[in-house]
Design a protein around this motif. Structure first.
Motif, PDB file in Angstrom:
ATOM      1  N   ASN A  73      33.808 -54.883 109.140  1.00 60.45           N
ATOM      2  CA  ASN A  73      34.206 -55.087 107.742  1.00 60.45           C
ATOM      3  C   ASN A  73      33.467 -54.171 106.776  1.00 60.45           C
ATOM      4  OD1 ASN A  73      35.999 -57.149 108.401  1.00 60.45           O
ATOM      5  ND2 ASN A  73      34.398 -58.698 108.361  1.00 60.45           N
ATOM      6  N   ASN A  74      32.465 -53.451 107.265  1.00 60.74           N
ATOM      7  CA  ASN A  74      31.691 -52.551 106.401  1.00 60.74           C
ATOM      8  C   ASN A  74      32.334 -51.173 106.252  1.00 60.74           C
ATOM      9  OD1 ASN A  74      29.985 -54.694 106.556  1.00 60.74           O
ATOM     10  ND2 ASN A  74      28.172 -53.546 107.155  1.00 60.74           N
ATOM     11  N   GLY A  75      33.436 -50.948 106.952  1.00 61.79           N
ATOM     12  CA  GLY A  75      34.075 -49.637 106.897  1.00 61.79           C
ATOM     13  C   GLY A  75      35.555 -49.739 106.578  1.00 61.79           C
ATOM     14  N   LYS A  76      36.269 -48.663 106.841  1.00 57.89           N
ATOM     15  CA  LYS A  76      37.685 -48.574 106.481  1.00 57.89           C
ATOM     16  C   LYS A  76      38.419 -47.720 107.514  1.00 57.89           C
ATOM     17  CE  LYS A  76      40.547 -46.737 102.708  1.00 57.89           C
ATOM     18  NZ  LYS A  76      40.511 -45.920 101.470  1.00 57.89           N
ATOM     19  N   VAL A  77      39.577 -48.198 107.960  1.00 52.81           N
ATOM     20  CA  VAL A  77      40.394 -47.441 108.907  1.00 52.81           C
ATOM     21  C   VAL A  77      40.919 -46.180 108.223  1.00 52.81           C
ATOM     22  CG1 VAL A  77      42.534 -47.485 110.258  1.00 52.81           C
ATOM     23  CG2 VAL A  77      41.042 -49.491 110.222  1.00 52.81           C
ATOM     24  N   ALA A  78      40.939 -45.056 108.957  1.00 46.05           N
ATOM     25  CA  ALA A  78      41.462 -43.795 108.402  1.00 46.05           C
ATOM     26  C   ALA A  78      42.897 -43.995 107.947  1.00 46.05           C
ATOM     27  CB  ALA A  78      41.386 -42.693 109.456  1.00 46.05           C
ATOM     28  N   ASP A  79      43.164 -43.656 106.686  1.00 42.73           N
ATOM     29  CA  ASP A  79      44.515 -43.867 106.155  1.00 42.73           C
ATOM     30  C   ASP A  79      45.212 -42.575 105.746  1.00 42.73           C
ATOM     31  OD1 ASP A  79      43.050 -43.243 103.919  1.00 42.73           O
ATOM     32  OD2 ASP A  79      43.354 -45.166 102.903  1.00 42.73           O
ATOM     33  N   TYR A  80      44.538 -41.437 105.857  1.00 42.29           N
ATOM     34  CA  TYR A  80      45.172 -40.182 105.446  1.00 42.29           C
ATOM     35  C   TYR A  80      46.071 -39.625 106.539  1.00 42.29           C
ATOM     36  CZ  TYR A  80      41.267 -38.168 108.103  1.00 42.29           C
ATOM     37  OH  TYR A  80      40.358 -37.875 109.083  1.00 42.29           O
ATOM     38  N   ILE A  81      45.982 -40.194 107.767  1.00 42.99           N
ATOM     39  CA  ILE A  81      46.945 -39.915 108.825  1.00 42.99           C
ATOM     40  C   ILE A  81      47.775 -41.189 108.971  1.00 42.99           C
ATOM     41  CG2 ILE A  81      47.284 -39.365 111.266  1.00 42.99           C
ATOM     42  CD1 ILE A  81      44.496 -38.005 111.178  1.00 42.99           C
ATOM     43  N   PRO A  82      49.035 -41.181 108.512  1.00 40.65           N
ATOM     44  CA  PRO A  82      49.807 -42.420 108.450  1.00 40.65           C
ATOM     45  C   PRO A  82      49.815 -43.235 109.737  1.00 40.65           C
ATOM     46  CG  PRO A  82      50.969 -40.661 107.319  1.00 40.65           C
ATOM     47  CD  PRO A  82      49.762 -40.027 107.948  1.00 40.65           C
ATOM     48  N   ALA A  83      49.916 -42.586 110.895  1.00 41.97           N
ATOM     49  CA  ALA A  83      49.990 -43.336 112.155  1.00 41.97           C
ATOM     50  C   ALA A  83      48.697 -44.069 112.479  1.00 41.97           C
ATOM     51  CB  ALA A  83      50.364 -42.398 113.305  1.00 41.97           C
ATOM     52  N   LEU A  84      47.564 -43.584 111.958  1.00 40.55           N
ATOM     53  CA  LEU A  84      46.282 -44.252 112.230  1.00 40.55           C
ATOM     54  C   LEU A  84      46.062 -45.463 111.334  1.00 40.55           C
ATOM     55  CD1 LEU A  84      43.754 -41.306 112.834  1.00 40.55           C
ATOM     56  CD2 LEU A  84      45.098 -42.597 114.499  1.00 40.55           C
ATOM     57  N   LYS A  85      46.814 -45.581 110.252  1.00 41.13           N
ATOM     58  CA  LYS A  85      46.665 -46.722 109.344  1.00 41.13           C
ATOM     59  C   LYS A  85      47.004 -48.040 110.030  1.00 41.13           C
ATOM     60  CE  LYS A  85      48.370 -46.381 105.159  1.00 41.13           C
ATOM     61  NZ  LYS A  85      49.307 -46.047 104.059  1.00 41.13           N
ATOM     62  N   LYS A  86      47.755 -47.955 111.133  1.00 42.35           N
ATOM     63  CA  LYS A  86      48.197 -49.168 111.819  1.00 42.35           C
ATOM     64  C   LYS A  86      47.083 -49.817 112.648  1.00 42.35           C
ATOM     65  CE  LYS A  86      52.826 -47.153 112.356  1.00 42.35           C
ATOM     66  NZ  LYS A  86      53.849 -46.704 113.329  1.00 42.35           N
ATOM     67  N   GLN A  87      45.999 -49.092 112.881  1.00 41.46           N
ATOM     68  CA  GLN A  87      44.922 -49.632 113.713  1.00 41.46           C
ATOM     69  C   GLN A  87      44.237 -50.812 113.011  1.00 41.46           C
ATOM     70  OE1 GLN A  87      43.219 -46.095 116.428  1.00 41.46           O
ATOM     71  NE2 GLN A  87      42.561 -45.971 114.331  1.00 41.46           N
ATOM     72  N   ARG A  88      43.892 -51.830 113.795  1.00 42.13           N
ATOM     73  CA  ARG A  88      43.226 -53.014 113.246  1.00 42.13           C
ATOM     74  C   ARG A  88      41.716 -52.806 113.242  1.00 42.13           C
ATOM     75  NH1 ARG A  88      43.663 -57.124 116.514  1.00 42.13           N
ATOM     76  NH2 ARG A  88      44.783 -56.148 118.228  1.00 42.13           N
ATOM     77  N   PRO A  89      41.051 -52.982 112.110  1.00 44.14           N
ATOM     78  CA  PRO A  89      39.617 -52.680 112.024  1.00 44.14           C
ATOM     79  C   PRO A  89      38.744 -53.494 112.961  1.00 44.14           C
ATOM     80  CG  PRO A  89      40.402 -53.823 110.049  1.00 44.14           C
ATOM     81  CD  PRO A  89      41.605 -53.428 110.824  1.00 44.14           C
TER      82      PRO A  89
END
Length: 309
Positions: free
Chosen positions: A21-37
């Protein structure tokens, strides 16, 4: 040196997985935004053949910038040290991995090292092959030889997503092409690069790649030299000095092993004469490194006394 055991690994992962919860999933590559932290997995592959792991070990992630280590090894094997380092430098940088500024001030405008994006693009541009598919096949072939698994391939959705949004990497390529650092088609180079970054595997497969480097480039299964030991050492040196982006100095102080991270949330580590470690946790800190991965490797290094320093 003490082997990594299952009980320790499970306990340490339990202690660190809350940091997601201290970080953030990479969102500048749309396909990686789907990953669950909250996803997490770790594997340690000993060079004696034993592998211990915990978490979602069957989950496949894309290796992203970890692929830079493999493309560097191939370029060294195909062209040799002098040719490779006529295109890229040998120095770490405090700038972000995507920075273009150092290209503007350097002479002859070559990237500082092979682990930043500009340097990795220059290295991929050197790989032999008639087209991008040939070059990707060469990288996959090396991975298949190391892991013994020829089903490993790239994630087509992630590769397409990265290619379509690679505006900054295109800028880096055109700047280097203008200055003679790279040659040929920029679009073909980006096709190769995005596919190599999208190569997909799980932590146990990736840990075996780390173990090959821990074993000085020799196969764990046959003892065959897959990567010459001198080139393996060069790759590991860059992992120490540049592998964790502009947090490499802090990582060397706290963990002290060769390592390479990727923005999917993966970190590959090498413990000489013992084995390879792969950690996955897609929640990233502000420098692009896995929050869980950093915390876990710090714990493991302290517990097992891994630091090369």
């Amino acid at each position: 040196m003490q082997n990594v055991n299952q009980e320790d690994l499970v306990k340490m992962m339990e202690h660190v997985r809350v940091y997601a919860n201290n970080g953030k999933v990479a969102d500048y590559i749309p396909a990686l935004k789907k990953q669950r932290p909250e996803m997490h997995a770790v594997a340690f592959q000993h060079i004696n053949g034993e592998c211990v792991s915990t978490g979602q070990v069957d989950y496949n992630f894309t290796i992203q910038s970890v692929s830079k280590v493999l493309s560097l090894a191939i370029a060294l094997m195909e062209h040799g040290v002098e040719a490779v380092f006529s295109r890229v430098g040998l120095e770490p940088t405090s700038d972000p991995f995507y920075s273009i500024s150092t290209l503007e001030v350097g002479k002859p405008s070559k990237p500082l090292n092979p682990m930043i994006n500009a340097g990795a693009l220059a290295i991929t541009n050197m790989l032999c092959g008639g087209n991008s598919e040939d070059r990707v096949r060469t990288i996959l072939s090396l991975i298949h030889r190391i892991t013994g698994d020829d089903t490993i391939y790239y994630d087509e959705e992630v590769a397409k997503s990265e290619f379509e949004t690679a505006f900054l990497n295109r800028s880096l390529c055109y700047f280097m092409k203008q200055n003679g650092v790279i040659t040929g088609s920029v679009e073909e180079l980006l096709d190769t690069y995005t596919k190599q970054c999208a190569i997909s595997m799980n932590v146990e497969q990736l840990a075996k790649i780390g173990a090959l480097f821990a074993n000085d480039g020799k196969s764990l299964d046959t003892g065959e030299e897959i990567i010459p030991s001198f080139y393996s050492r060069i790759c590991k040196t860059f992992m120490v000095t540049c592998g964790m982006y502009n947090a490499s100095g802090e990582f060397a102080t706290k963990v002290g092993i060769p390592a390479k991270s990727g923005v999917s949330g993966v970190i590959l580590g090498v413990v000489k004469n013992l084995g390879g470690v792969a950690v996955f946790g897609p929640s990233l800190d502000e420098k692009g490194n896995s929050v869980i991965g950093l915390k876990l490797l710090e714990k493991m290094s302290a517990h097992y006394e891994w630091s090369i320093f």
